[in-house]
Design a protein around this motif. Structure first.
Motif, short mmCIF file in Angstrom:
data_model
loop_
_atom_site.label_atom_id
_atom_site.label_comp_id
_atom_site.label_asym_id
_atom_site.label_seq_id
_atom_site.Cartn_x
_atom_site.Cartn_y
_atom_site.Cartn_z
N GLY A 102 0.79 -1.22 0.00
CA GLY A 102 0.00 0.00 0.00
C GLY A 102 0.82 1.27 0.00
N ARG A 103 2.05 1.19 -0.49
CA ARG A 103 2.92 2.36 -0.53
C ARG A 103 2.90 3.01 -1.90
NH1 ARG A 103 8.74 1.01 1.47
NH2 ARG A 103 8.40 -1.11 0.71
N PRO A 104 3.22 4.30 -2.00
CA PRO A 104 3.25 4.97 -3.30
C PRO A 104 4.28 4.30 -4.22
CG PRO A 104 3.33 6.57 -1.51
CD PRO A 104 3.52 5.23 -0.88
N LEU A 105 3.99 4.26 -5.50
CA LEU A 105 4.90 3.63 -6.44
C LEU A 105 6.15 4.47 -6.73
CD1 LEU A 105 2.37 2.02 -8.95
CD2 LEU A 105 3.41 1.02 -6.90
N PRO A 106 6.06 5.80 -6.88
CA PRO A 106 7.29 6.59 -7.05
C PRO A 106 8.20 6.44 -5.83
CG PRO A 106 5.36 7.87 -7.65
CD PRO A 106 4.85 6.63 -6.98
N HIS A 107 9.51 6.35 -6.07
CA HIS A 107 10.42 6.05 -4.98
C HIS A 107 11.84 6.43 -5.39
CE1 HIS A 107 10.59 2.64 -7.73
NE2 HIS A 107 11.82 2.45 -7.31
N ASP A 108 12.75 6.38 -4.42
CA ASP A 108 14.18 6.61 -4.66
C ASP A 108 14.81 5.27 -5.03
OD1 ASP A 108 16.90 7.01 -4.54
OD2 ASP A 108 16.86 8.16 -2.68
N PRO A 109 15.31 5.10 -6.26
CA PRO A 109 15.88 3.81 -6.67
C PRO A 109 17.01 3.32 -5.77
CG PRO A 109 15.60 5.23 -8.57
CD PRO A 109 15.34 6.09 -7.36
N ARG A 110 17.70 4.24 -5.11
CA ARG A 110 18.81 3.85 -4.25
C ARG A 110 18.34 3.17 -2.97
NH1 ARG A 110 21.21 9.80 -3.96
NH2 ARG A 110 18.97 10.05 -3.55
N ARG A 111 17.05 3.23 -2.68
CA ARG A 111 16.53 2.68 -1.44
C ARG A 111 15.73 1.39 -1.66
NH1 ARG A 111 16.96 6.26 2.74
NH2 ARG A 111 15.29 5.24 3.88
N ARG A 112 15.83 0.83 -2.86
CA ARG A 112 15.12 -0.43 -3.11
C ARG A 112 15.73 -1.56 -2.30
NH1 ARG A 112 15.34 0.24 -9.66
NH2 ARG A 112 13.86 1.96 -9.82
N ARG A 113 14.88 -2.35 -1.69
CA ARG A 113 15.36 -3.53 -0.97
C ARG A 113 15.02 -4.75 -1.82
NH1 ARG A 113 13.59 -6.15 4.78
NH2 ARG A 113 15.55 -7.22 5.20
N CYS A 114 15.85 -4.97 -2.81
CA CYS A 114 15.64 -6.09 -3.74
C CYS A 114 17.00 -6.42 -4.35
CB CYS A 114 14.62 -5.72 -4.81
SG CYS A 114 14.21 -7.07 -5.94
#
Length: 223
Positions: free
Chosen positions: A171-183
């Motif tokens: 349920g989080r917004p889709l826009p994000h900082d790519p540097r903070r992806r946990r994947c």
């Protein structure tokens, strides 16, 4: 309603010495280290099967790096690999380029940088979520059909569509900082459906079977 778990496995490290945005370009293989990451993920999944999990369905993005990551999983679990275009890397205007400050200053790119929330340089985030969600639900249904209540599936995909799928489920917004992806490379983002078909979002369980290979590895956002 039946329960199921769909594991989203990101591919291992890719040979990319020029640090290009390779997107859907062909012939991007795993490095030797990336192959070891894939083996580690396969061993983890095999151990879960040995502990009682019923992983009965394996799906892969058609891109080479994903298919090479799926290969040891197929071997360890004795499963065929089913290709699915819906879990492919998104298209990207910057494919084939090394994206840095000077490159972004070129006027030909400016129309593609107008809306980072969409994003304007590639496939919209919401489109990626829609196709991934459809593939995930289909894989979960197929797993249950083949293995009964609680059976599981593995989908080998790419960082951005996996991360967007997780953000949507949470349920989080889709826009994000790519540097903070946990994947991270060869990581597992597991979607646990307690009641498949009821419309409730899955629980998320994240793990990194290949974590021992991460020190010294420069992970570019995306891919």
């Amino acid at each position: 309603m039946p329960s199921t778990t769909v594991h989203l496995l990101r591919h291992g490290q890719v040979a990319n010495p020029d640090r290009l945005v390779y997107g859907r370009l062909p012939n991007y293989h795993l490095t030797e280290l990336g192959a070891r990451m894939a083996e580690a993920a396969a061993a983890e999944l095999a151990a879960r099967v040995g502990g009682g999990s019923r992983i009965v369905h394996l799906v892969s993005s058609p891109l080479l790096r994903a298919r090479e990551t799926a290969a040891p999983v197929a071997r360890e679990l004795d499963l065929p690999v089913h290709p699915d275009e819906r879990i492919i890397e998104p298209r990207n205007h910057f494919e084939g380029l090394h994206v840095d400050g000077p490159e972004l200053l070129k006027p030909r790119h400016w129309p593609h940088l107008l809306n980072p929330l969409r994003p304007s340089w590639g496939e919209p985030y919401r489109h990626q979520v829609a196709r991934m969600a459809e593939a995930v639900l289909d894989a979960g249904r197929t797993a249950v059909e083949r293995g009964g209540d609680g059976a599981e599936a593995v989908l080998v995909s790419h960082q951005l569509p996996i991360w967007l799928t997780r953000r949507s489920a949470e349920g989080r917004p889709l826009p994000h900082d790519p540097r903070r992806r946990r994947c991270n490379l060869a990581s597992l983002t597991s979607l646990v459906f307690d009641d498949l078909g009821a419309g409730r979002p899955p629980r998320i369980v994240y793990s990194e079977p290949a974590a021992r290979f991460y020190p010294g590895v420069n992970q570019l956002p995306g891919s």
